[in-house]
Design a protein around this motif. Structure first.
Motif, mmCIF file in Angstrom:
data_model
loop_
_atom_site.group_PDB
_atom_site.id
_atom_site.type_symbol
_atom_site.label_atom_id
_atom_site.label_comp_id
_atom_site.label_asym_id
_atom_site.label_seq_id
_atom_site.Cartn_x
_atom_site.Cartn_y
_atom_site.Cartn_z
ATOM 1 N N THR A 480 0.809 -1.217 0.000
ATOM 2 C CA THR A 480 0.000 0.000 0.000
ATOM 3 C C THR A 480 0.840 1.264 0.000
ATOM 4 N N SER A 481 2.072 1.189 0.503
ATOM 5 C CA SER A 481 2.951 2.368 0.449
ATOM 6 C C SER A 481 4.399 1.916 0.484
ATOM 7 N N LEU A 482 5.258 2.714 -0.131
ATOM 8 C CA LEU A 482 6.689 2.410 -0.182
ATOM 9 C C LEU A 482 7.457 3.725 -0.086
ATOM 10 N N SER A 483 8.323 3.822 0.905
ATOM 11 C CA SER A 483 9.131 5.025 1.097
ATOM 12 C C SER A 483 10.600 4.654 0.997
ATOM 13 N N LEU A 484 11.320 5.343 0.121
ATOM 14 C CA LEU A 484 12.751 5.105 -0.061
ATOM 15 C C LEU A 484 13.510 6.411 0.178
ATOM 16 N N THR A 485 14.498 6.377 1.039
ATOM 17 C CA THR A 485 15.333 7.550 1.293
ATOM 18 C C THR A 485 16.789 7.126 1.286
ATOM 19 N N ALA A 486 17.593 7.756 0.413
ATOM 20 C CA ALA A 486 19.006 7.398 0.315
ATOM 21 C C ALA A 486 19.856 8.487 0.978
#
Length: 595
Positions: A480-486
């Motif tokens: 339902t949701s995907l958060s990516l932080t590099a």
């Protein structure tokens, strides 16, 4: 008709539980089964479809070939599991050299395997004409981690066999089925159906492979991390018996020495079968929605794990499709006479893959991949060229000495020829001097290449990371949701950014809607197949039981004994990934030429 012994070839299917082999005597127009056999592997030999102990597997294979009377010296081996992937792509029609290059780039983009670990191959399944009149090729691309390919190669070599090809098990199974179906239809004088759409369910000990084919072309393959050992585990839990006793009880619903069927064993078996067929049904529904497939003619069921009582009936109930099994035993008996196996009925279920591997170069070449690494092929080719060059030089030297001894006057003629060639060389050098601007252009190109390498180094392939995570989502859960932080050196960057990062880490936070508390467990099991991930955990998990007026998950009953386990639920998961695993290769920007 007895064919030449030189045409014997062996198909080798290495599973988590056993090795199965089929030897055929073949040419392009005629194939006949000459031997087959099965040997159970030690528990430490293979896991999840991958070879762990090459020496042990090679010895088992060598002994099996001897017992089965195999005379073939050449073998085709299959590979499977979560680290073997196939995809399809449409590419414009072009010559083979251009297609090789195009597919190499396509494989890097399509397959969720790091480029440094990727071994790939392809085959053209067919072609069609687009609405603009352009001829397009339907290309089947297969890939695997290099370690999987290397271990399979070592097993065949240590068993004293010559490796002809490394193919994907799911494609070999379809090839074996198609050959068997062709024999049945030919005997019944029934014409084959060119546009049939069907699925193949191959139930192994630890894995179940589900593959889809339309009009003879491969479309999709998914590996489910469940197999018949899950049923054995359920029986072991309710009986308290050893693994071996539970494995035998799986087929009889009773313990050895007991005359009556055990209700506990029957119930445990039924629940485990229901869980597996439910996941197969979910994958079928997913594929039909994704591909907009309006019909599915039938489901073919193979694999020793599918022999459990009630499996076929449960699959029909869950999917509503016709379920069929191949008729292999009668064909084998006609070819080799009596089948020397402890349980000959296993032939009907477990040998389609090994048969298809043996038929690799003789039947349905549009489904025959070969994942032998290109470097090995190139090395063999260069050795052959060097040998031929050495022979040519030797012959030339002998002729030259003979001519010199017999015709000394030829030497004078050769000297005159050398003088003439030196004059031509002088003229050529003069012409080359006029081409000096080309050297300046080459320097300019090199400078531009260096600039591209500097600007593009460290770009992150966000789509590959997201695709890898998406492939690991359990069949009964929705992301339902995907958060990516590099981040690098304390600076954070979101997945939508385009500047270069180099090495660093990616924080991954996901949320799911699921059908049971089993989904978080399946997620943690399957996410390990995504490369470059750090420690993975589920930070929260809830399940909502079905209540009056509430909504249950698709495929689950609205009430009953399991009502508290079938409501919709949610869970979230957090992990991290290494940026350098998902860096875009510089070759993407410099046409594969990095100097």
């Amino acid at each position: 008709e007895v064919l030449s012994m030189a045409n014997r070839i062996l198909g080798v299917d290495i599973g988590s539980y056993a090795i199965k082999i089929v030897e055929i005597d073949a040419d392009r127009s005629n194939q006949r089964i000459t031997a087959l056999g099965q040997a159970v592997l030690a528990e430490s030999a293979c896991q999840m479809g991958e070879v762990i102990n090459t020496d042990l597997v090679a010895k088992t294979l060598k002994d099996l070939c001897k017992r089965a009377g195999v005379v073939a010296k050449t073998a085709v081996v299959g590979i499977s599991g979560t680290r073997v992937v196939i995809r399809t792509s449409e590419l414009p029609s072009m010559d083979k050299q251009e297609l090789d290059a195009a597919v190499s780039f396509e494989a890097i983009d399509l397959l969720p395997i790091p480029e440094a670990d990727l071994v790939s191959g392809y085959v053209v399944q067919g072609s069609s004409t687009s609405s603009t009149g352009e001829v397009m090729n339907d290309v089947l691309i297969g890939g695997a981690y290099a370690k999987v390919v290397e271990t399979a190669t070592r097993v065949i070599s240590k068993a004293g066999l010559k490796l002809a090809a490394i193919d994907v098990d799911a494609l070999a199974t379809e090839r074996g089925l198609d050959w068997l179906i062709g024999l049945e239809r030919s005997a019944a004088d029934v014409a084959p159906s060119a546009d049939e759409a069907h699925a193949v369910v191959d139930v192994g000990a630890q894995l179940t492979e589900l593959s889809f084919f339309e009009s003879g072309r491969a479309k999709f393959v998914r590996t489910i991390l469940k197999g018949s050992e899950n049923i054995t585990t359920a029986i072991k839990a309710v009986t308290g018996e050893t693994w071996e006793v539970a494995e035998l009880a799986k087929r009889e619903y009773r313990l050895e020495g007991q005359s009556e069927v055990s209700d506990d064993i029957a119930r445990a078996t039924e629940e485990a079968v229901e869980e597996l067929t439910r996941e197969i049904s979910s994958t079928l529904e997913f594929y039909q929605l994704q591909s907009r497939l309006s019909r599915l003619d039938r489901i073919w069921v193979v694999g020793s794990g599918s022999r459990v009582d009630g499996f076929g009936e449960s699959l029909v109930e869950k999917t509503g499709f016709e379920v069929s099994r191949p008729e292999l035993l009668s064909i084998v008996q006609r070819s080799v006479g009596e089948v020397k196996l402890e349980d000959p009925s296993v032939v009907e279920y477990g040998f389609a893959t090994a048969l298809g591997l043996a038929l690799h170069q003789y039947h349905k070449p549009e489904l025959a991949l070969n994942l032998i690494p290109k470097k090995v092929k190139a090395s063999k080719l260069e050795t052959r060229k060097d040998l031929m060059a050495g022979v040519g030089v030797g012959v030339f030297a002998i002729l030259l000495v003979g001519v010199w001894l017999l015709h000394q006057r030829t030497v004078s003629s050769l000297n005159q020829s050398i003088i003439s060639h030196q004059s031509q060389l002088t003229e050529l050098q003069s012409s080359l001097a006029k081409l000096a601007p080309v050297s300046n252009l080459e320097k300019s190109i090199q400078a531009s290449l260096t600039s591209v390498k500097t600007e593009m180094a460290g770009d992150v392939s966000w789509d590959k990371l997201i695709s890898s995570i998406g492939n690991a989502v359990p069949g009964d859960a929705n992301l339902t949701s995907l958060s990516l932080t590099a981040s690098q050196g304390g600076a954070a960057q979101s997945a939508s950014s385009t500047s270069s990062l180099g090495t660093g880490s990616i924080s991954v936070v996901l949320s799911f809607a699921s059908c049971s508390q089993q989904s978080p467990i399946d997620w943690l099991n399957s996410i390990t197949s995504v490369p470059g991930l750090g420690q993975t955990w589920v930070s929260s998990s809830t399940v909502n039981p079905v209540v009056s007026g509430g909504q249950s998950c698709p495929g689950y009953p609205p009430a009953g004994a399991n009502a508290n386990e079938v409501g919709t639920g949610t869970f979230s998961s957090t992990t991290s990934a290494q940026l350098n695993t998902y860096l875009v290769p510089l070759s993407t920007y410099v046409s594969g030429v990095v100097k």
